[in-house]
Design a protein around this motif. Structure first.
Motif, PDB file in Angstrom:
ATOM      1  N   LYS A  74       6.036  -8.431  -3.992  1.00  0.00           N
ATOM      2  CA  LYS A  74       6.577  -7.172  -4.532  1.00  0.00           C
ATOM      3  C   LYS A  74       5.982  -6.852  -5.904  1.00  0.00           C
ATOM      4  CE  LYS A  74      10.850  -8.664  -4.327  1.00  0.00           C
ATOM      5  NZ  LYS A  74      10.819  -9.868  -3.508  1.00  0.00           N
ATOM      6  N   THR A  75       5.718  -7.902  -6.703  1.00  0.00           N
ATOM      7  CA  THR A  75       5.321  -7.655  -8.098  1.00  0.00           C
ATOM      8  C   THR A  75       3.974  -6.946  -8.204  1.00  0.00           C
ATOM      9  OG1 THR A  75       4.419  -9.902  -8.194  1.00  0.00           O
ATOM     10  CG2 THR A  75       6.643  -9.581  -9.039  1.00  0.00           C
ATOM     11  N   VAL A  76       3.174  -6.966  -7.133  1.00  0.00           N
ATOM     12  CA  VAL A  76       1.901  -6.233  -7.152  1.00  0.00           C
ATOM     13  C   VAL A  76       2.159  -4.750  -7.416  1.00  0.00           C
ATOM     14  CG1 VAL A  76      -0.006  -5.435  -5.688  1.00  0.00           C
ATOM     15  CG2 VAL A  76       0.641  -7.838  -5.689  1.00  0.00           C
ATOM     16  N   VAL A  77       3.273  -4.216  -6.871  1.00  0.00           N
ATOM     17  CA  VAL A  77       3.601  -2.808  -7.073  1.00  0.00           C
ATOM     18  C   VAL A  77       3.936  -2.569  -8.557  1.00  0.00           C
ATOM     19  CG1 VAL A  77       5.054  -0.888  -6.305  1.00  0.00           C
ATOM     20  CG2 VAL A  77       4.507  -2.753  -4.722  1.00  0.00           C
ATOM     21  N   GLY A  78       4.664  -3.527  -9.171  1.00  0.00           N
ATOM     22  CA  GLY A  78       4.941  -3.413 -10.597  1.00  0.00           C
ATOM     23  C   GLY A  78       3.668  -3.467 -11.425  1.00  0.00           C
ATOM     24  N   GLU A  79       2.732  -4.310 -11.020  1.00  0.00           N
ATOM     25  CA  GLU A  79       1.462  -4.413 -11.753  1.00  0.00           C
ATOM     26  C   GLU A  79       0.637  -3.142 -11.598  1.00  0.00           C
ATOM     27  OE1 GLU A  79      -0.165  -8.021 -10.225  1.00  0.00           O
ATOM     28  OE2 GLU A  79       1.386  -9.260 -11.175  1.00  0.00           O
ATOM     29  N   PHE A  80       0.798  -2.440 -10.465  1.00  0.00           N
ATOM     30  CA  PHE A  80       0.088  -1.168 -10.315  1.00  0.00           C
ATOM     31  C   PHE A  80       0.648  -0.120 -11.288  1.00  0.00           C
ATOM     32  CE2 PHE A  80      -0.558   2.903  -7.831  1.00  0.00           C
ATOM     33  CZ  PHE A  80      -1.896   3.028  -8.171  1.00  0.00           C
ATOM     34  N   LEU A 131       0.837  -1.203   0.000  1.00  0.00           N
ATOM     35  CA  LEU A 131       0.000   0.000   0.000  1.00  0.00           C
ATOM     36  C   LEU A 131       0.874   1.257   0.000  1.00  0.00           C
ATOM     37  CD1 LEU A 131      -3.065   0.402   0.041  1.00  0.00           C
ATOM     38  CD2 LEU A 131      -2.949   0.636   2.526  1.00  0.00           C
ATOM     39  N   GLU A 132       1.919   1.256   0.838  1.00  0.00           N
ATOM     40  CA  GLU A 132       2.814   2.411   0.926  1.00  0.00           C
ATOM     41  C   GLU A 132       3.497   2.675  -0.422  1.00  0.00           C
ATOM     42  OE1 GLU A 132       6.911   3.796   3.262  1.00  0.00           O
ATOM     43  OE2 GLU A 132       5.921   1.910   3.816  1.00  0.00           O
ATOM     44  N   ALA A 133       3.969   1.604  -1.065  1.00  0.00           N
ATOM     45  CA  ALA A 133       4.663   1.761  -2.342  1.00  0.00           C
ATOM     46  C   ALA A 133       3.708   2.244  -3.435  1.00  0.00           C
ATOM     47  CB  ALA A 133       5.314   0.437  -2.755  1.00  0.00           C
ATOM     48  N   CYS A 134       2.514   1.668  -3.491  1.00  0.00           N
ATOM     49  CA  CYS A 134       1.537   2.059  -4.522  1.00  0.00           C
ATOM     50  C   CYS A 134       1.100   3.520  -4.335  1.00  0.00           C
ATOM     51  CB  CYS A 134       0.322   1.130  -4.488  1.00  0.00           C
ATOM     52  SG  CYS A 134       0.667  -0.540  -5.090  1.00  0.00           S
ATOM     53  N   GLU A 135       0.915   3.945  -3.079  1.00  0.00           N
ATOM     54  CA  GLU A 135       0.525   5.336  -2.823  1.00  0.00           C
ATOM     55  C   GLU A 135       1.624   6.297  -3.270  1.00  0.00           C
ATOM     56  OE1 GLU A 135      -0.292   5.193   1.329  1.00  0.00           O
ATOM     57  OE2 GLU A 135      -2.420   4.635   1.074  1.00  0.00           O
ATOM     58  N   ALA A 136       2.894   5.931  -3.016  1.00  0.00           N
ATOM     59  CA  ALA A 136       4.006   6.776  -3.448  1.00  0.00           C
ATOM     60  C   ALA A 136       4.054   6.862  -4.975  1.00  0.00           C
ATOM     61  CB  ALA A 136       5.325   6.218  -2.909  1.00  0.00           C
ATOM     62  N   LEU A 137       3.793   5.745  -5.631  1.00  0.00           N
ATOM     63  CA  LEU A 137       3.803   5.701  -7.093  1.00  0.00           C
ATOM     64  C   LEU A 137       2.696   6.593  -7.659  1.00  0.00           C
ATOM     65  CD1 LEU A 137       5.490   4.253  -9.231  1.00  0.00           C
ATOM     66  CD2 LEU A 137       3.846   2.373  -9.179  1.00  0.00           C
TER      67      LEU A 137
END
Length: 937
Positions: A57-63, A35-41
């Motif tokens: 981790k790959t969920v952040v890449g998929e976002f 959640l923290e990484a996706c919000e920053a992105l």
């Protein structure tokens, strides 16, 4: 609200489509770090996410993919290896549809103009250097497994991409847990702007550590009522102690003849009696404990294949009828394109039988279609036990309930080395499937040399620092000069992670120099000398101390030379001893008479086996033996001497004393080299005379003043050593770059345009800029010199294979004379290529550049046979250049063929000769067939 393409609408930007809509697509809740990484992105930052294997981790890449599609822009998803690219491409196609997802791996080009393209990192690097139109509209780049930039061979590509990407492209960097994530994130912040570092060390599936002793499974750690980890489990410690005591007592019993040397003690005190549990027993124990599916890591391809064979010889079966039917369907679907004639060559039927019983190997030597079939079946839960090399831990999504380690050492190409804590963590990180397992399990198989505390230390340490492997290559240098010129290239190199790490190390070193300078001022003041005042000379006592230091160093050098001579004399004497020789040992605690039971078999470190008159038996070294002493006699020995039996040692020692009774035994401790005193060193004599004439020699309180001077010299030496370290670290990459520019200018790939224009890339340099290979400069030289002109397609493939092939085993390149090359044209071209490679290495040495890898002709005959016949059996037979019946494994054969294809494609595109380009095109068609073309992921 307008919908974005992944929701079935038209492709257009909509600021309302963000994290909330992405979360709606998921079947699980995001963890806090995701959640923290996706919000920053979503806020427009780049992100660096460091988390354990399997954490998601790959969920952040998929976002990032989601955001790019929602905005009608592009996202590139990069991975270090083709297998990962293929896997990610399949995942994204399932979610977003084939029309929006592309794949570029060198081998394959599918829908390359799609808004989302999965690719290997090398493909993106090449795009950046070529200024590809595909970069227009790019808004996100996902770099999966970014810790790969530590890889010695290919890690530099990651930094090239990070440094070259346009500033408005957001980077999503996904890494395994590294201990210097903040340092890496600090560098990313410096070179890419706003970068949020998200570190999560929590494993979503808890990992329990075990040891398997025989067929009994123990917890490695003792836990309290709150589940907190304490010391090694006392039950495990007691059980191992009982096992060792039982083995020790059993080892004292009489042996049957014919057991060879199996009763020898192993290093570390473990008796040779120990037999580890068989692979079938280990798997059966895990099955009984409910710990399958399992991956057993064996650091040898042959060991993995042998483990499956061992299991197939046992009654072990891990599948039921329904599972066997599903396995057969997957095998037939994946392997249907294999030629019938190749199946026997590939051991297909044994491999299939293993799969049907739930067993498989997994390593780089396997045919890719076999390896991918294993991955699919294991992921589906149909294969229950896989024996794999550590390459499986690189990032293939193939988790298990349990990971088994048979040994904690592995061969690194040169020697057997203990696993590092980072390697242990990466391997055991495969245990525990998210969403399937409540907990994961790591099992280490016990053997007598292994202490539980050693395993506990590995399992408790989380040190895995990320170190840059970035260094300028010829191709990188020519592209940098072509794109931005040397000055800008210097600035780019100074921004690399490698230089960032070097500069951070310099900060502490410079502080050390400053402290040292202050100490020198203080010591100089003690001598009544203001060292900052010019031109006040050094005090005379300091010059005297320097002279004494010079004498001491000269004496040490002479002593070292004398010791080396004595050691060599002793080594030669030990090498010449033969069975039955009677000698005198004058050094160590086993001094006295001895008889040689077994001659030395190692010329570099001779250690003959001897028995002394005091009944001690063991191997002696040059430390025990006088330099040039010869045997004083000899005696007869029985054909077989059981020197471990006390009775035999007693009788033989008595016989030795009798045999030596009439011999002249040297007495006293003579000079160990047996020679005269070494000659007087004239320079040493001169220095000593100079010292005696020096005014400081007659100074009052001389020794007290000398001690102060020696302290000054010691600090001065330390400071100079630190300055050298600083000099080596500062701008080290820029210096290497300048040396490469010098060599390329000398060879005509770069020219000085004069005036303010600076260096300019020549047409030959533009040829080099399009060659991506470890032998890039050699390939470019061969192309521009026409060395490969006139070769037929199969001959060209054979010659180019020498640019990519590397013989296994660490013995270096295969000598040209050892390979039976198929045609005179191949032999001529390779000989010319070798000659040119020799010239390049001489130039590299002159310019102080690390030498390029040498050509290796060991694959030439095999790829030629394949290109001309397509006969797999014949091609594999031709790969057995040593003639010892060990051809290349099929998987290696396919892998090297694909690397040859990659270089052929570069020659087809970049070659200056039309006929050569045509030959390369036809060679590609001739090599890419049969097993090389099947499942080319």
């Amino acid at each position: 609200m307008t919908t974005s393409p992944e929701f079935g609408g038209q492709e257009r930007s909509d600021p309302g489509v963000g994290l909330a809509r992405f979360v709606e697509l998921l079947t699980f809740r995001l963890d806090p770090f995701q959640l923290e990484a996706c919000e920053a992105l979503e806020r427009g930052h780049g992100v660096l996410v460091c988390a354990p294997t399997g954490a998601g981790k790959t969920v952040v890449g998929e976002f990032a993919v989601h955001l790019a599609l929602a905005a009608g822009r592009k996202c590139f998803y990069t991975t270090p290896i083709k297998a990962l690219s293929n896997q990610k491409h399949a995942d994204l196609v399932r979610r977003y549809g084939a029309e929006r997802i592309g794949l570029l791996t060198g081998d394959q080009s599918i829908n390359g103009d799609a808004p989302v393209v999965v690719m290997t990192t090398e493909v993106l690097r090449n795009m950046l250097y070529a200024g590809s139109d595909a970069l227009h509209g790019l808004s996100y780049v996902v770099m999966d497994e970014v810790h790969f930039l530590a890889d010695r061979m290919r890690g530099a590509v990651w930094e090239e991409v990070i440094l070259h990407l346009p500033d408005d492209v957001r980077l999503v960097s996904l890494s395994a847990t590294v201990s210097n994530a903040e340092e890496f994130g600090g560098w990313m912040q410096t070179v890419r702007g706003d970068t949020t570092v998200v570190v999560d060390e929590h494993r979503p599936v808890p990992l329990w550590q075990h040891m398997l002793v025989g067929k009994r499974l123990f917890d490695l750690f003792d836990y309290d009522s709150q589940g907190r980890q304490h010391l090694v489990d006392p039950d495990l410690t007691r059980h191992i102690a009982h096992r060792r005591e039982a083995d020790r007592l059993a080892d004292g019993q009489p042996r049957h003849r014919g057991r060879g040397r199996s009763d020898e003690r192993r290093p570390g005190g473990g008796p040779g009696l120990h037999r580890p549990p068989s692979r079938p027993d280990v798997i059966a124990t895990l099955d009984r404990e409910g710990l399958l599916p399992a991956i057993t890591f064996i650091f040898s391809r042959a060991g993995c294949d042998g483990a499956v064979k061992q299991c197939l010889r046992s009654p072990l079966r891990l599948t039921n009828d329904e599972e066997r039917a599903r396995i057969a369907e997957v095998i037939d679907r994946r392997c249907g394109d294999l030629a019938d004639a190749d199946l026997a060559v590939l051991d297909y039927y044994e491999w299939r039988e293993g799969l049907l019983r739930g067993l498989a190997a997994h390593h780089a030597g396997m045919l890719p279609v076999f390896r991918h079939t294993v991955e699919e079946l294991f992921t589906a839960g149909l294969v229950k036990a896989v024996f794999a090399t550590e390459t499986l831990a690189l990032g293939i999504n193939m988790p298990a309930r349990t990971v088994v380690l048979e040994k904690l050492v592995k061969f690194n190409g040169e020697q057997h080395m203990p696993l590092t804590p980072g390697e242990y963590t990466q391997l055991t990180g495969r245990a525990g499937r998210r969403g399937i397992d409540v907990e994961g399990h790591a099992v280490v198989v016990w053997h007598p040399d292994l202490e539980p505390a050693e395993v506990a230390g590995l399992a408790s340490t989380r040190t895995f620092p990320l170190k840059s492997s970035f260094a300028p290559s010829y191709n990188m240098t020519i592209n940098l000069v072509n794109q931005m010129g040397p000055e800008q290239a210097h600035r780019l190199l100074e921004r690399s992670f490698a230089q960032y790490q070097a500069d951070r190390s310099v900060v502490g070193l410079v502080r050390g120099i400053e402290r040292g300078e202050k100490m020198l001022d203080e010591i100089a003041a003690e001598m009544g000398w203001d060292r900052r005042a010019e031109p006040v000379p050094e005090p005379a006592i300091l010059d005297y101390v320097r002279l004494r230091a010079k004498i001491s160093e000269r004496e040490r050098a002479q002593s070292r030379a004398s010791r080396l001579q004595r050691r060599q004399a002793a080594s030669d004497a030990l090498s010449s001893l033969r069975r039955g020789d009677i000698i005198t040992i004058t050094q160590g605690r086993h001094g006295g008479l001895a008889v040689v039971l077994e001659a030395a078999n190692d010329g570099d470190d001779p250690r003959p086996l001897v028995l002394t008159e005091n009944r001690w038996a063991g191997r002696i070294s040059s430390a025990d033996y006088p330099g040039a002493a010869a045997p004083i006699g000899s005696m007869s020995l029985p054909k077989r001497v059981e020197h471990r039996q006390p009775r035999v040692r007693r009788d033989l020692a008595s016989a030795l004393r009798s045999a030596a009774a009439g011999l002249v035994v040297p007495s006293g401790r003579k000079r160990r080299d047996g020679g005269d005193e070494p000659g007087i060193d004239p320079e040493l004599t001169s220095l000593r005379d100079e010292m005696r004439r020096h005014p400081g020699h007659r100074a009052a309180d001389r020794e007290a003043k000398v001690r102060v001077g020696e302290r000054y010299l010691r600090v001065e030496r330390d400071n100079e050593a630190i300055r050298k370290k600083v000099g080596a670290a500062t701008n080290s990459l820029a210096r290497t770059f300048d040396r490469i520019v010098g060599l390329l200018t000398e060879r005509g790939f770069i020219e000085d345009s004069g005036g303010d224009g600076g260096p300019r890339v020549t047409p030959d340099g533009r040829l080099l800029a399009r060659i991506y290979s470890e032998c890039d400069l050699l390939v470019a030289e061969c192309l521009r010199n026409g060395i490969w002109k006139g070769l037929q397609p199969a001959e060209l493939a054979a010659v180019l294979s020498a640019m990519v092939f590397e013989s296994r085993g660490g013995d270096g390149p295969t000598p040209l004379h050892a390979v039976d090359m198929p045609t005179a044209g191949v032999r001529r071209a390779l000989a010319e290529t070798r000659r040119l490679a020799g010239q390049l290495r001489a130039d590299e040495n002159r310019h102080r550049i690390s030498p390029s890898r040498e050509p290796d002709e060991g694959f030439g005959a095999a790829v030629y046979r394949w290109a001309t016949t397509g006969d797999l059996a014949a091609a594999l037979a031709a790969s057995d250049v040593a003639g010892n019946g060990t051809p290349l494994p099929a998987g290696d054969f396919v892998r090297w063929c694909r690397q040859v294809l990659d270089l052929l494609d570069q020659v087809r595109n970049a070659g200056p000769d039309p006929a050569l380009r045509s030959a390369a095109k036809r060679a590609i068609d001739d090599v890419r067939r049969g097993v090389v073309a099947v499942d080319s992921g």
